[in-house]
Write a protein that holds these residues in place. Sequence first.
Motif, mmCIF file in Angstrom:
data_model
loop_
_atom_site.group_PDB
_atom_site.id
_atom_site.type_symbol
_atom_site.label_atom_id
_atom_site.label_comp_id
_atom_site.label_asym_id
_atom_site.label_seq_id
_atom_site.Cartn_x
_atom_site.Cartn_y
_atom_site.Cartn_z
ATOM 1 N N ASP A 174 0.828 -1.202 0.000
ATOM 2 C CA ASP A 174 0.000 0.000 0.000
ATOM 3 C C ASP A 174 0.867 1.260 0.000
ATOM 4 O O ASP A 174 0.488 2.283 -0.590
ATOM 5 C CB ASP A 174 -0.925 0.006 1.217
ATOM 6 C CG ASP A 174 -2.126 -0.903 1.033
ATOM 7 O OD1 ASP A 174 -2.223 -1.548 -0.026
ATOM 8 O OD2 ASP A 174 -2.965 -0.983 1.959
ATOM 9 N N GLY A 175 2.008 1.208 0.697
ATOM 10 C CA GLY A 175 2.911 2.348 0.664
ATOM 11 C C GLY A 175 3.363 2.661 -0.745
ATOM 12 O O GLY A 175 3.527 3.834 -1.131
ATOM 13 N N ALA A 220 10.032 5.498 1.016
ATOM 14 C CA ALA A 220 11.077 4.635 0.473
ATOM 15 C C ALA A 220 10.961 4.541 -1.049
ATOM 16 O O ALA A 220 9.926 4.867 -1.642
ATOM 17 C CB ALA A 220 10.978 3.242 1.088
ATOM 18 N N GLU A 221 12.037 4.085 -1.667
ATOM 19 C CA GLU A 221 12.036 3.905 -3.118
ATOM 20 C C GLU A 221 10.992 2.862 -3.522
ATOM 21 O O GLU A 221 10.846 1.840 -2.847
ATOM 22 C CB GLU A 221 13.416 3.461 -3.589
ATOM 23 C CG GLU A 221 14.475 4.545 -3.535
ATOM 24 C CD GLU A 221 14.152 5.695 -4.489
ATOM 25 O OE1 GLU A 221 13.672 5.412 -5.609
ATOM 26 O OE2 GLU A 221 14.361 6.858 -4.101
ATOM 27 N N PRO A 222 10.263 3.094 -4.611
ATOM 28 C CA PRO A 222 9.219 2.144 -5.037
ATOM 29 C C PRO A 222 9.710 0.715 -5.178
ATOM 30 O O PRO A 222 9.044 -0.226 -4.740
ATOM 31 C CB PRO A 222 8.752 2.719 -6.372
ATOM 32 C CG PRO A 222 9.019 4.178 -6.265
ATOM 33 C CD PRO A 222 10.282 4.294 -5.466
ATOM 34 N N ARG A 264 8.322 -2.676 -3.085
ATOM 35 C CA ARG A 264 7.794 -3.879 -3.729
ATOM 36 C C ARG A 264 8.614 -5.114 -3.360
ATOM 37 O O ARG A 264 8.064 -6.180 -3.100
ATOM 38 C CB ARG A 264 7.757 -3.694 -5.241
ATOM 39 C CG ARG A 264 6.739 -2.651 -5.700
ATOM 40 C CD ARG A 264 6.566 -2.648 -7.195
ATOM 41 N NE ARG A 264 7.776 -2.195 -7.883
ATOM 42 C CZ ARG A 264 7.915 -2.180 -9.208
ATOM 43 N NH1 ARG A 264 6.925 -2.626 -9.980
ATOM 44 N NH2 ARG A 264 9.026 -1.733 -9.754
ATOM 45 N N ARG A 265 9.932 -4.953 -3.345
ATOM 46 C CA ARG A 265 10.796 -6.097 -2.991
ATOM 47 C C ARG A 265 10.565 -6.516 -1.549
ATOM 48 O O ARG A 265 10.443 -7.710 -1.254
ATOM 49 C CB ARG A 265 12.267 -5.702 -3.193
ATOM 50 C CG ARG A 265 13.261 -6.774 -2.736
ATOM 51 C CD ARG A 265 14.697 -6.281 -2.845
ATOM 52 N NE ARG A 265 14.900 -5.034 -2.129
ATOM 53 C CZ ARG A 265 15.046 -4.956 -0.804
ATOM 54 N NH1 ARG A 265 14.998 -6.044 -0.059
ATOM 55 N NH2 ARG A 265 15.236 -3.784 -0.219
ATOM 56 N N ARG A 266 10.477 -5.543 -0.648
ATOM 57 C CA ARG A 266 10.275 -5.864 0.764
ATOM 58 C C ARG A 266 8.917 -6.518 0.980
ATOM 59 O O ARG A 266 8.791 -7.462 1.772
ATOM 60 C CB ARG A 266 10.384 -4.594 1.605
ATOM 61 C CG ARG A 266 10.315 -4.817 3.104
ATOM 62 C CD ARG A 266 11.451 -5.664 3.581
ATOM 63 N NE ARG A 266 11.429 -5.816 5.027
ATOM 64 C CZ ARG A 266 11.813 -6.896 5.664
ATOM 65 N NH1 ARG A 266 12.277 -7.950 4.988
ATOM 66 N NH2 ARG A 266 11.779 -6.971 6.981
ATOM 67 N N ALA A 267 7.890 -6.044 0.286
ATOM 68 C CA ALA A 267 6.560 -6.641 0.415
ATOM 69 C C ALA A 267 6.593 -8.106 0.002
ATOM 70 O O ALA A 267 6.012 -8.975 0.670
ATOM 71 C CB ALA A 267 5.548 -5.872 -0.428
ATOM 72 N N GLY A 287 0.407 -1.267 -12.291
ATOM 73 C CA GLY A 287 1.679 -1.231 -12.973
ATOM 74 C C GLY A 287 1.679 -1.828 -14.370
ATOM 75 O O GLY A 287 1.070 -2.859 -14.644
ATOM 76 N N GLY A 288 2.358 -1.136 -15.253
ATOM 77 C CA GLY A 288 2.719 -1.638 -16.571
ATOM 78 C C GLY A 288 1.656 -2.399 -17.321
ATOM 79 O O GLY A 288 0.535 -1.957 -17.505
ATOM 80 N N ALA A 289 2.057 -3.592 -17.759
ATOM 81 C CA ALA A 289 1.221 -4.393 -18.645
ATOM 82 C C ALA A 289 0.058 -5.039 -17.925
ATOM 83 O O ALA A 289 -0.790 -5.659 -18.553
ATOM 84 C CB ALA A 289 2.075 -5.480 -19.306
#
Length: 547
Positions: free
Chosen positions: A342-343, A351-353, A357-360, A519-521
Amino acid sequence: MTAYPEGGEERASEGRKSDTAEQVRFELDRILSSPQFDASERNRRFLDYVVEETLSDRGDRIKAYSIATLVFGRDDSFDPALDPVVRMEARRLRRSLERFYLVEGETGPIRITLPKGGYVPKFQDQAALRSAVDQEPRRGIASAPVSRRPSIGISAFNFESETPGYLNYCDGLTRQIAIGLSRYPELAVFMPIPRSWSDSAECPTAAPAADFVLTGDAVVASNVLKVKATLLHGASGEVIWAETLVDETMTDGIFEVRDKIADRIARSLWARMMLIGDLRRYFAAGDPCSLVHFNSMTHFIRYRRAPERDLYTAARKSLESALAADAGQSEPLACLSQIHSDGYRFGYASAEPDDLRRRAFELASRAVELSPNSSRSHHALGVAHWFLENVGESLASLRAAVALNPNSADAMADLGYYSCLSGDWEGGSRLIAEAISKSPLEVGIQRVGLAFHHFMNGNFERAYDEARQIRAQDITQGFVAKAIASVRLGRYEEAADAVTSILRLDPLFGPSILRDFGGGAVVQSTLVREIRSALQDAGLPMDTARH
């Protein structure tokens, strides 16, 4: 006394010991093969190891070091004083055993437990336990508490029926309520004494003292089932919550109706428990880690129902505190994973996007590893996959979450939402609608999926109605849904107000919804194009677009 020939007493003792070992191994197989035993693969090996060591008279060798090296694969340098992994896994194993016996019952002669303070299991003779209970006054709920989690003891419901054939019908209702509540690991739930055992010498252990007691009445008359459930504070008898449910479709299946009402009671009761602001005072004297865990879950649930920035920050800090106290709890890991997702999607975190995503994903993966049968863990993993653009894995994990807990309206709504965004408008909208019917409080921003569904079908009035029901003042998506529906209905002033709210929340927001909606596709190009056009017509300055 029994007279034994020379050496006979020793052989008889060995025979009894052999019989007990066989019974214990049978019970161990029953536990390990049951889908209701929700332990991780590592904890299954843990249980198998300590049981076999004890049966082989090597209980004195069962130490944290031997478990870590022989079961968990740690090397010889393992130091239990520095690494609490065995202690934490033992705590989770105890919880899994408690849940197993709650749901599956005690059908065999042996019960396997793992007492606190050590790792050597105990094998309890059920017949002896029942005999001991027979010597105690039957008072329904005993006087000694057994859990530091908030607990609910379910008292047998009073039952009336015009038909004698419904004699045990109410026992099934209370059992189904217990099964529904047992899906929430933050609660300790105790089954009632079945009515059919109440006057029998075979009566099992009574429910222990609980923070709360659930009781009620059920009436079957003229093919109508009416259930009144009441939650009482265990010590004072104060009424905390009450609800009456009526179903007039008994002819469609008497047991299906009973189980449906039981599930509705479990969901409503859980929602109420989580909203009692001062609930913590009933068990604050217990294990500090348990209190921190419960507080973190309370903050998370409040945030999910009202995803505001302040509640987000409070939930994140509370979950981080819970994991600092015990880093191996799957539920806070899964919840913190969703917080990081959600962040990223709502712009709540600094934090950097890519880091978010990696931490989630890492947190959710760890949660699934610890609790492979946890709906919340698979739910978090599904959301994390979505924002990594792993569409197939995302939807598969969300389906697993719903299969593990069909009562989770939150997981069902997310599955519906992401199904819509990936192109399955019909299936996705049905799931969101079903989630709303189960628990409207648990469905918030996911209503955007319904709004987009109606918008793409040209039904702008229904899209507008859905958008108006989205209560998320700190999130752009709800205002996007309102802006595009309003402008297509010619409500230009409302559309302009919605655009103003979008820019207030994100001055750089533009027609690109790649970050905000997945995101993206992942998101359909047709959807992006239609939203972009409608937002431009609503007055969104195109030079503010993020690309």
